[in-house]
Design a protein around this motif. Structure first.
Motif, short mmCIF file in Angstrom:
data_model
loop_
_atom_site.label_atom_id
_atom_site.label_comp_id
_atom_site.label_asym_id
_atom_site.label_seq_id
_atom_site.Cartn_x
_atom_site.Cartn_y
_atom_site.Cartn_z
N MET A 56 19.03 -1.65 -1.16
CA MET A 56 17.72 -1.82 -0.56
C MET A 56 17.62 -3.28 -0.11
SD MET A 56 13.92 -1.32 -2.27
CE MET A 56 14.32 0.20 -3.04
N SER A 57 17.16 -3.45 1.11
CA SER A 57 17.06 -4.81 1.64
C SER A 57 15.83 -5.52 1.09
CB SER A 57 16.98 -4.75 3.17
OG SER A 57 15.72 -4.26 3.57
N ASP A 58 15.84 -6.83 1.24
CA ASP A 58 14.70 -7.62 0.78
C ASP A 58 13.43 -7.25 1.54
OD1 ASP A 58 16.02 -8.97 -1.21
OD2 ASP A 58 16.57 -10.66 0.08
N ASP A 59 13.59 -6.80 2.80
CA ASP A 59 12.43 -6.37 3.58
C ASP A 59 11.74 -5.18 2.90
OD1 ASP A 59 10.66 -6.25 5.89
OD2 ASP A 59 11.77 -4.43 6.43
N TYR A 60 12.55 -4.23 2.43
CA TYR A 60 11.96 -3.08 1.72
C TYR A 60 11.27 -3.52 0.45
CZ TYR A 60 14.33 0.30 4.73
OH TYR A 60 14.74 1.05 5.80
N LYS A 61 11.89 -4.45 -0.28
CA LYS A 61 11.27 -4.93 -1.51
C LYS A 61 9.94 -5.61 -1.20
CE LYS A 61 11.77 -7.69 -5.60
NZ LYS A 61 12.35 -8.82 -6.22
N ASN A 62 9.90 -6.42 -0.15
CA ASN A 62 8.66 -7.10 0.22
C ASN A 62 7.59 -6.09 0.62
OD1 ASN A 62 9.79 -9.60 -0.24
ND2 ASN A 62 10.39 -9.90 1.89
N ARG A 63 7.98 -5.08 1.39
CA ARG A 63 7.02 -4.05 1.81
C ARG A 63 6.52 -3.25 0.61
NH1 ARG A 63 10.12 -1.15 6.53
NH2 ARG A 63 8.41 0.33 6.30
N LEU A 64 7.41 -2.93 -0.34
CA LEU A 64 7.00 -2.22 -1.54
C LEU A 64 6.07 -3.07 -2.40
CD1 LEU A 64 10.31 -0.41 -2.56
CD2 LEU A 64 8.16 0.68 -1.87
N THR A 65 6.33 -4.37 -2.45
CA THR A 65 5.47 -5.27 -3.21
C THR A 65 4.07 -5.34 -2.59
OG1 THR A 65 7.38 -6.56 -3.93
CG2 THR A 65 5.24 -7.63 -4.10
N GLU A 66 4.01 -5.41 -1.27
CA GLU A 66 2.71 -5.40 -0.58
C GLU A 66 1.98 -4.09 -0.84
OE1 GLU A 66 3.32 -6.23 3.57
OE2 GLU A 66 4.26 -8.16 3.15
N LEU A 67 2.72 -2.97 -0.79
CA LEU A 67 2.13 -1.67 -1.08
C LEU A 67 1.62 -1.61 -2.51
CD1 LEU A 67 1.48 1.25 -0.27
CD2 LEU A 67 3.84 1.85 -0.92
N SER A 68 2.38 -2.19 -3.42
CA SER A 68 1.97 -2.23 -4.82
C SER A 68 0.65 -2.98 -4.99
CB SER A 68 3.07 -2.91 -5.65
OG SER A 68 2.62 -3.15 -6.96
N ASP A 69 0.51 -4.10 -4.30
CA ASP A 69 -0.73 -4.87 -4.38
C ASP A 69 -1.91 -4.07 -3.86
OD1 ASP A 69 0.73 -6.98 -5.41
OD2 ASP A 69 0.82 -8.08 -3.51
N LYS A 70 -1.71 -3.37 -2.73
CA LYS A 70 -2.78 -2.54 -2.17
C LYS A 70 -3.15 -1.41 -3.12
CE LYS A 70 -1.53 -3.19 2.70
NZ LYS A 70 -1.05 -2.49 3.90
N LEU A 71 -2.14 -0.75 -3.67
CA LEU A 71 -2.39 0.36 -4.59
C LEU A 71 -3.10 -0.11 -5.86
CD1 LEU A 71 0.89 2.44 -4.24
CD2 LEU A 71 -1.41 3.15 -3.57
N THR A 72 -2.75 -1.29 -6.33
CA THR A 72 -3.42 -1.83 -7.52
C THR A 72 -4.91 -2.00 -7.25
OG1 THR A 72 -1.40 -2.95 -8.23
CG2 THR A 72 -3.49 -3.76 -9.14
N ASP A 73 -5.26 -2.53 -6.09
CA ASP A 73 -6.68 -2.66 -5.73
C ASP A 73 -7.37 -1.30 -5.70
OD1 ASP A 73 -6.47 -5.42 -5.49
OD2 ASP A 73 -6.16 -5.37 -3.32
N VAL A 74 -6.69 -0.30 -5.14
CA VAL A 74 -7.26 1.04 -5.05
C VAL A 74 -7.44 1.64 -6.44
CG1 VAL A 74 -6.89 3.41 -4.22
CG2 VAL A 74 -6.40 1.46 -2.72
N VAL A 75 -6.43 1.48 -7.31
CA VAL A 75 -6.52 2.02 -8.67
C VAL A 75 -7.70 1.39 -9.41
CG1 VAL A 75 -5.39 2.04 -10.94
CG2 VAL A 75 -4.11 2.69 -8.92
N ILE A 76 -7.85 0.08 -9.29
CA ILE A 76 -8.96 -0.60 -9.97
C ILE A 76 -10.30 -0.05 -9.49
CG2 ILE A 76 -10.16 -2.82 -10.17
CD1 ILE A 76 -7.34 -4.12 -10.25
N ASN A 77 -10.43 0.17 -8.20
CA ASN A 77 -11.67 0.70 -7.64
C ASN A 77 -11.90 2.15 -8.07
OD1 ASN A 77 -14.02 0.63 -6.01
ND2 ASN A 77 -12.89 1.64 -4.37
N GLU A 78 -10.86 2.98 -7.94
CA GLU A 78 -11.01 4.41 -8.26
C GLU A 78 -11.19 4.66 -9.75
OE1 GLU A 78 -7.61 6.39 -6.61
OE2 GLU A 78 -8.46 6.42 -4.60
#
Length: 114
Positions: free
Chosen positions: A1-23
């Protein structure tokens, strides 16, 4: 997995964390201001759906974290281990991550009750 995928997954993780906290916040569930006994049938159903939706988002977040972790380990079992040992270790890591996520969710819910 390239670093680009890791960065994109990390950004997705941050977004999902915000959603989980809200939901997961009980103050955001239908009928939050009412005692359980006073909820209508529709409010109870919507409230149940909200809880299941939060749990589903949390599960997705855990899986994204698992992908990020696989990237950090190289995504392959270490030399000298047979696949069943690697699968067992991965299962243990998933169990620990799920427990940690459940603990986080519990803390969020306790905070929402204050």
């Amino acid at each position: 997995m390239s670093d680009d995928y890791k960065n994109r997954l990390t950004e997705l993780s941050d977004k999902l964390t915000d959603v989980v906290i809200n939901e997961a916040d009980p103050d955001n569930w239908p009928g939050a201001e009412k005692p359980i006994k006073q909820l209508t049938k529709d409010e109870r159903g919507d409230r149940y759906w909200s809880k299941k939706n939060a749990a589903g988002t949390l599960t997705l977040l855990i899986k994204v974290h698992s992908l990020i972790g696989m990237h950090g380990r190289g995504g392959t079992p270490a030399e000298g281990k047979n696949p069943s040992e690697a699968d067992f270790e991965l299962g243990q890591q998933v169990n620990r991550a799920e427990k940690e996520a459940a603990d986080i969710l519990e803390r969020i819910m306790k905070k929402g009750k204050k």
